[in-house]
Design an enzyme around this catalytic site. Structure first.
Site, PDB file in Angstrom:
ATOM      1  N   SER A 142       0.418  -1.258  -0.144  1.00 17.23           N
ATOM      2  CA  SER A 142      -0.395  -0.399  -0.414  1.00 17.23           C
ATOM      3  C   SER A 142       1.021   0.992  -0.171  1.00 17.23           C
ATOM      4  O   SER A 142       1.887   1.094   0.454  1.00 17.23           O
ATOM      5  CB  SER A 142      -0.650  -0.142   1.487  1.00 17.23           C
ATOM      6  OG  SER A 142      -1.591   1.721   0.976  1.00 17.23           O
ATOM      7  N   TYR A 155      -1.271  -0.067  10.499  1.00 10.64           N
ATOM      8  CA  TYR A 155      -1.502  -1.233   9.054  1.00 10.64           C
ATOM      9  C   TYR A 155      -0.510  -0.425   8.362  1.00 10.64           C
ATOM     10  O   TYR A 155      -0.008  -1.403   7.419  1.00 10.64           O
ATOM     11  CB  TYR A 155      -2.611  -0.019   8.402  1.00 10.64           C
ATOM     12  CG  TYR A 155      -3.276  -0.562   7.128  1.00 10.64           C
ATOM     13  CD1 TYR A 155      -3.541  -1.619   6.430  1.00 10.64           C
ATOM     14  CD2 TYR A 155      -2.401   0.114   5.707  1.00 10.64           C
ATOM     15  CE1 TYR A 155      -3.621  -2.234   5.154  1.00 10.64           C
ATOM     16  CE2 TYR A 155      -3.275   0.231   5.072  1.00 10.64           C
ATOM     17  CZ  TYR A 155      -3.838  -1.526   4.250  1.00 10.64           C
ATOM     18  OH  TYR A 155      -3.658  -1.779   3.000  1.00 10.64           O
TER      19      TYR A 155
END
Ligand SMILES: NC(=O)c1ccc[n+]([C@@H]2O[C@H](COP(=O)([O-])OP(=O)(O)OC[C@H]3O[C@@H](n4cnc5c(N)ncnc54)[C@H](OP(=O)(O)O)[C@@H]3O)[C@@H](O)[C@H]2O)c1
Length: 262
Positions: A142, A155
């Site tokens: 990501s 995350y």
């Protein structure tokens, strides 16, 4: 549907979002697929749809955090659809973490799925790829892995770890005939992204558009695949931004961007 036979793809996280859209796009390209997800009913639904379109597909319910279970599922799937030539490791979870509630059990879970889950998936397919001296590992990380975002601390850490992991295995695997691609999507309209409490509308691309980038990455095997294109510019700016400026920017952006206190 194109007639040319494509390399067999193992796709984790196939039941929803980007994984599901990519499975549909790959089916249109005559790609044999082995699908894995932990959501059994949704996995059966997408597998049924792909088979109805004439695709060669086998599916297995497995949790990527369970190393032995996953390895057994991958072995069974390879018997059904043939040796795995491409791994598309898409399974992941998105978590919001802010100071001061650092929630280390959730950090552990996030690392287990987003980092160890991908490592387990690689481990399950690698011996065959190395033996055949041919294969392609595609890991979905990501843009959040490039810097520590203060509203998704766990995350960001998991995706930063994944980016480093994929970079680390790349040279040694290249010497053994296996290519590694690190994928960094920006905002994609899936359950993971739409559940984030943004204060303002965020520009998201559709999962089908993300799938087109992933299909191209499978075909062209780049080291990195960052999309959409404007995210490449934002990432380059963020990556080389001095720490002090990044801190000030995050302190300013955070409270304006999200309905969370930090
Ligand atoms: N959407 C975005 O904006 C965005 C941006 C950058 C990167 N990404 C990454 O892209 C990947 C796909 O995300 P998405 O947006 O498509 O999310 P999604 O719609 O939530 O799909 C993720 C899929 O992975 C499955 N999964 C989660 N944990 C699993 C596990 N332990 N074992 C097996 N399957 C598991 C999920 O099952 P359940 O439904 O049961 O959880 C779901 O089917 C993720 O790695 C995510 O981090 C997404």
């Amino acid at each position: 549907m194109s007639a040319e036979r494509k390399p067999t793809v193992l796709l984790t996280g196939a039941a929803h979002g980007i994984g599901r859209a990519t499975a549909l796009a790959l089916a249109d390209r005559n790609t044999p697929m082995a699908l894995i997800d932990r959501d059994g009913p949704a996995l059966a639904e997408i597998a049924g749809e792909l088979k109805a379109r004439g695709a060669t597909v086998a599916e297995a319910v497995a949790d990527v955090t369970d190393r032995e279970d996953l390895a057994a599922a991958v072995a069974t799937l390879a018997e059904a659809v043939g040796p795995i030539e491409v791994l598309l490791a898409c399974a992941g979870i998105g978590t919001l973490t802010v100071v001061p509630e650092l929630d280390t059990p959730m950090l552990r879970k996030t690392l287990e799925v987003n980092l160890l889950g991908v490592a387990h998936s690689i481990e399950a397919v690698l011996p065959g790829m190395i033996e055949r001296r041919r294969g392609h590992i595609v890991g979905v990380a990501s843009v959040a892995g490039y810097r520590g975002f203060p509203w998704m601390i766990s995350y960001s850490a998991s995706k930063a770890g994944l980016i480093a992991y994929l970079e680390g295995i790349r040279p040694g695997l290249r010497r053994r005939g296996v290519t590694v691609t690190t994928v960094c999507p920006g905002f994609v309209r899936t359950q993971m992204c739409t559940s984030v409490p943004y204060q303002y509308p965020v520009k998201m691309i559709e999962p089908e558009a993300a799938a087109r980038h992933l299909v191209r990455a499978i075909e062209q095997r780049p080291r990195n695949c960052i999309f959409p294109w404007d995210m490449r510019i934002s990432l380059a700016v963020l990556k080389y931004m001095p720490d002090g400026l990044f801190d000030r920017l995050m302190r300013w952006v955070g409270p304006r961007a999200l309905h969370v206190e930090f």
